[in-house]
Design a protein around this motif. Structure first.
Motif, mmCIF file in Angstrom:
data_model
loop_
_atom_site.group_PDB
_atom_site.id
_atom_site.type_symbol
_atom_site.label_atom_id
_atom_site.label_comp_id
_atom_site.label_asym_id
_atom_site.label_seq_id
_atom_site.Cartn_x
_atom_site.Cartn_y
_atom_site.Cartn_z
ATOM 1 N N THR A 138 23.970 17.119 52.678
ATOM 2 C CA THR A 138 25.191 16.511 53.185
ATOM 3 C C THR A 138 26.435 17.069 52.501
ATOM 4 O OG1 THR A 138 24.886 14.693 51.607
ATOM 5 C CG2 THR A 138 24.047 14.376 53.836
ATOM 6 N N HIS A 139 26.324 17.526 51.244
ATOM 7 C CA HIS A 139 27.492 18.067 50.547
ATOM 8 C C HIS A 139 27.936 19.403 51.135
ATOM 9 C CE1 HIS A 139 24.080 20.095 48.756
ATOM 10 N NE2 HIS A 139 24.892 20.992 48.212
ATOM 11 N N ARG A 140 27.096 20.020 51.978
ATOM 12 C CA ARG A 140 27.453 21.285 52.617
ATOM 13 C C ARG A 140 27.535 21.184 54.138
ATOM 14 N NH1 ARG A 140 26.520 25.888 49.659
ATOM 15 N NH2 ARG A 140 27.631 26.868 51.408
ATOM 16 N N MET A 141 26.866 20.196 54.734
ATOM 17 C CA MET A 141 26.766 20.140 56.183
ATOM 18 C C MET A 141 27.451 18.932 56.805
ATOM 19 S SD MET A 141 22.853 21.437 56.850
ATOM 20 C CE MET A 141 23.159 21.524 58.614
ATOM 21 N N GLN A 142 27.880 17.959 56.013
ATOM 22 C CA GLN A 142 28.560 16.788 56.571
ATOM 23 C C GLN A 142 30.069 16.987 56.469
ATOM 24 O OE1 GLN A 142 27.999 12.880 54.724
ATOM 25 N NE2 GLN A 142 27.356 12.125 56.721
ATOM 26 N N PRO A 143 30.793 17.008 57.587
ATOM 27 C CA PRO A 143 32.237 17.303 57.545
ATOM 28 C C PRO A 143 33.034 16.330 56.683
ATOM 29 C CG PRO A 143 31.387 17.492 59.787
ATOM 30 C CD PRO A 143 30.285 16.911 58.964
ATOM 31 N N PHE A 198 34.691 20.319 60.266
ATOM 32 C CA PHE A 198 33.666 20.782 61.206
ATOM 33 C C PHE A 198 33.534 22.302 61.200
ATOM 34 C CE2 PHE A 198 34.321 16.526 62.862
ATOM 35 C CZ PHE A 198 33.041 16.161 63.251
ATOM 36 N N GLU A 199 34.630 22.992 60.922
ATOM 37 C CA GLU A 199 34.569 24.451 60.907
ATOM 38 C C GLU A 199 33.831 24.972 59.678
ATOM 39 O OE1 GLU A 199 37.646 28.289 61.049
ATOM 40 O OE2 GLU A 199 38.394 26.220 61.107
ATOM 41 N N LYS A 200 34.050 24.362 58.502
ATOM 42 C CA LYS A 200 33.401 24.814 57.280
ATOM 43 C C LYS A 200 31.903 24.524 57.279
ATOM 44 C CE LYS A 200 37.455 24.506 54.275
ATOM 45 N NZ LYS A 200 38.055 23.813 53.099
ATOM 46 N N THR A 201 31.496 23.476 57.985
ATOM 47 C CA THR A 201 30.066 23.162 58.052
ATOM 48 C C THR A 201 29.348 23.906 59.165
ATOM 49 O OG1 THR A 201 30.636 21.238 59.412
ATOM 50 C CG2 THR A 201 30.367 20.880 57.045
ATOM 51 N N GLY A 202 30.081 24.612 60.017
ATOM 52 C CA GLY A 202 29.462 25.382 61.078
ATOM 53 C C GLY A 202 29.012 24.569 62.274
ATOM 54 N N LEU A 203 29.549 23.334 62.429
ATOM 55 C CA LEU A 203 29.151 22.485 63.552
ATOM 56 C C LEU A 203 30.008 22.716 64.790
ATOM 57 C CD1 LEU A 203 28.455 19.128 61.673
ATOM 58 C CD2 LEU A 203 26.821 20.867 62.391
ATOM 59 N N PRO A 205 33.512 25.207 65.715
ATOM 60 C CA PRO A 205 32.574 25.915 66.610
ATOM 61 C C PRO A 205 31.259 26.232 65.908
ATOM 62 C CG PRO A 205 34.270 27.405 65.824
ATOM 63 C CD PRO A 205 34.665 26.042 65.350
ATOM 64 N N VAL A 206 30.203 26.311 66.680
ATOM 65 C CA VAL A 206 28.864 26.504 66.114
ATOM 66 C C VAL A 206 28.783 27.875 65.456
ATOM 67 C CG1 VAL A 206 26.407 26.611 66.615
ATOM 68 C CG2 VAL A 206 27.857 24.994 67.845
ATOM 69 N N ASN A 207 28.385 27.875 64.190
ATOM 70 C CA ASN A 207 28.254 29.115 63.421
ATOM 71 C C ASN A 207 26.958 29.033 62.623
ATOM 72 O OD1 ASN A 207 28.547 31.477 62.037
ATOM 73 N ND2 ASN A 207 30.382 30.884 60.908
ATOM 74 N N ALA A 208 25.937 29.689 63.121
ATOM 75 C CA ALA A 208 24.619 29.630 62.466
ATOM 76 C C ALA A 208 24.548 30.487 61.214
ATOM 77 C CB ALA A 208 23.531 30.065 63.438
ATOM 78 N N ASP A 209 25.484 31.418 61.021
ATOM 79 C CA ASP A 209 25.447 32.330 59.874
ATOM 80 C C ASP A 209 26.450 31.945 58.791
ATOM 81 O OD1 ASP A 209 23.561 33.808 61.268
ATOM 82 O OD2 ASP A 209 25.090 35.041 62.241
ATOM 83 N N ILE A 210 26.866 30.669 58.773
ATOM 84 C CA ILE A 210 27.881 30.283 57.795
ATOM 85 C C ILE A 210 27.286 30.142 56.396
ATOM 86 C CG2 ILE A 210 27.616 27.789 58.072
ATOM 87 C CD1 ILE A 210 30.717 27.668 57.974
#
Length: 323
Positions: A138-143, A198-203, A205-210
């Motif tokens: 969550t510290h990397r993927m939760q906006p 949302f941008e930094k977590t890659g959600l 826009p969707v960014n699978a290589d973040i």
């Protein structure tokens, strides 16, 4: 003029330009746990927060000065439970206007209150798709954790300090939290904060290589890396050889050592392997990836677990009655 200060246990010391320190008492009472539930969207829209107070009975004075639309909840310890989360989910659906025709995606962590069967059924019937993030991410993927809660906590601490200065000898209780939180919440809320989260977590826009993958499989060890027993034997043979009379008498023994050195080209680990412990390792739980909690298979599995737990509790109660 005051420079940045250092924080201590129950005091704040301000370092003045001429080197003197001034103590400021923050609070002489033991604090209570009040939970604040926040939610934001990709367009910068923030759902009014919810405050969970550690009480049994509700009082309207607890929300004096709170942000408009704030939901007030009570729980004995001020924690999030399945029943409390169901009330917040109803509050969420009212503000985002979710429906079966226009569904809404809700990203959450893996807390047990989010996996309640009643909550999942209510979300599915009202067009809310709940997605659970992987554990310890969550510290990397939760906006909210990435972009919002950091500045929000800083603004809240600043407002607490200002309130204590304006009320000497006063104590911040449950009745002052709403008004203090309102000022901090207004400063932290912004469209840019939500979009960057949302941008930094890659959600979105969707960014699978973040996130970069750094874990690499370990290469198997090579037997040539370990010294063999022939090294020590050849060294002793060379050291013992000398032009003296004793060397002539021990020539036969040196030749035997050299022959042994040639024949014993075996790694040390094969001669004396490392000891293995007989300690039984504990079984680890299976790691869970991102899952859709409102999917039909997951709801069926949750319902099955709830029935098994209910039957287990009934069997235990019958045993107690028999005893």
């Amino acid at each position: 003029m005051k420079v940045p200060y250092q924080r201590f246990k129950n005091q704040e010391r301000y370092l003045l330009p001429w080197g003197k320190t001034v103590g400021c008492l923050t609070s002489a009472e033991r604090g209570q746990h009040v939970t604040a539930v926040c939610c934001m969207g990709t367009t910068g829209h923030f759902v009014p927060p919810a405050l969970i107070f550690p009480r049994k009975n509700w009082k309207h004075e607890l929300l004096d000065g709170a942000p408009v639309g704030t939901l007030g909840l009570v729980q004995e310890k001020g924690w999030m439970t399945g029943e409390v989360f169901l009330q917040w989910l109803e509050h969420f659906c009212q503000h985002v206007k979710a429906s079966l025709e226009d569904k809404v995606l809700l990203v959450l962590d893996g807390h047990s209150s989010h996996k309640n069967l009643v909550v999942l059924e209510y979300a599915k019937t009202n067009g809310v798709i709940i997605v659970c993030l992987p554990p310890h991410c969550t510290h990397r993927m939760q906006p909210l954790d990435v972009a919002f809660f950091g500045p929000f906590k800083i603004f809240y601490d600043q407002e607490i300090t200002r309130w204590l200065k304006a009320h000497p000898g006063g104590v911040v209780t449950q009745y002052q939290i709403s008004s203090i939180l309102s000022v901090a919440f207004g400063k932290a809320v912004s469209v840019k904060t939500a979009q960057s989260g949302f941008e930094k977590t890659g959600l979105c826009p969707v960014n699978a290589d973040i996130f970069e993958k750094t874990d690499r499989p370990k290469e198997p060890g090579n037997a040539e890396e370990f010294p063999s027993s022939s090294t020590s034997l050849t060294n002793t043979a060379k050291e013992s050889s000398s032009p003296s009379h004793a060397a002539d008498t021990n020539a036969s023994s040196n030749e035997k050592n050299c022959d042994m050195a040639v024949s014993l080209k075996v790694p040390i680990l094969e001669i004396s392997p490392l000891p293995t412990s007989d300690k039984v390792t504990a079984k680890r739980r299976a790691t869970q990836g991102p899952t859709e909690l409102t999917s039909t298979p997951n709801i069926k599995m949750t319902k099955q677990k709830a029935e098994e737990k209910k039957s287990r509790v009934e069997r235990q109660s019958k045993r107690i009655v028999k005893k």
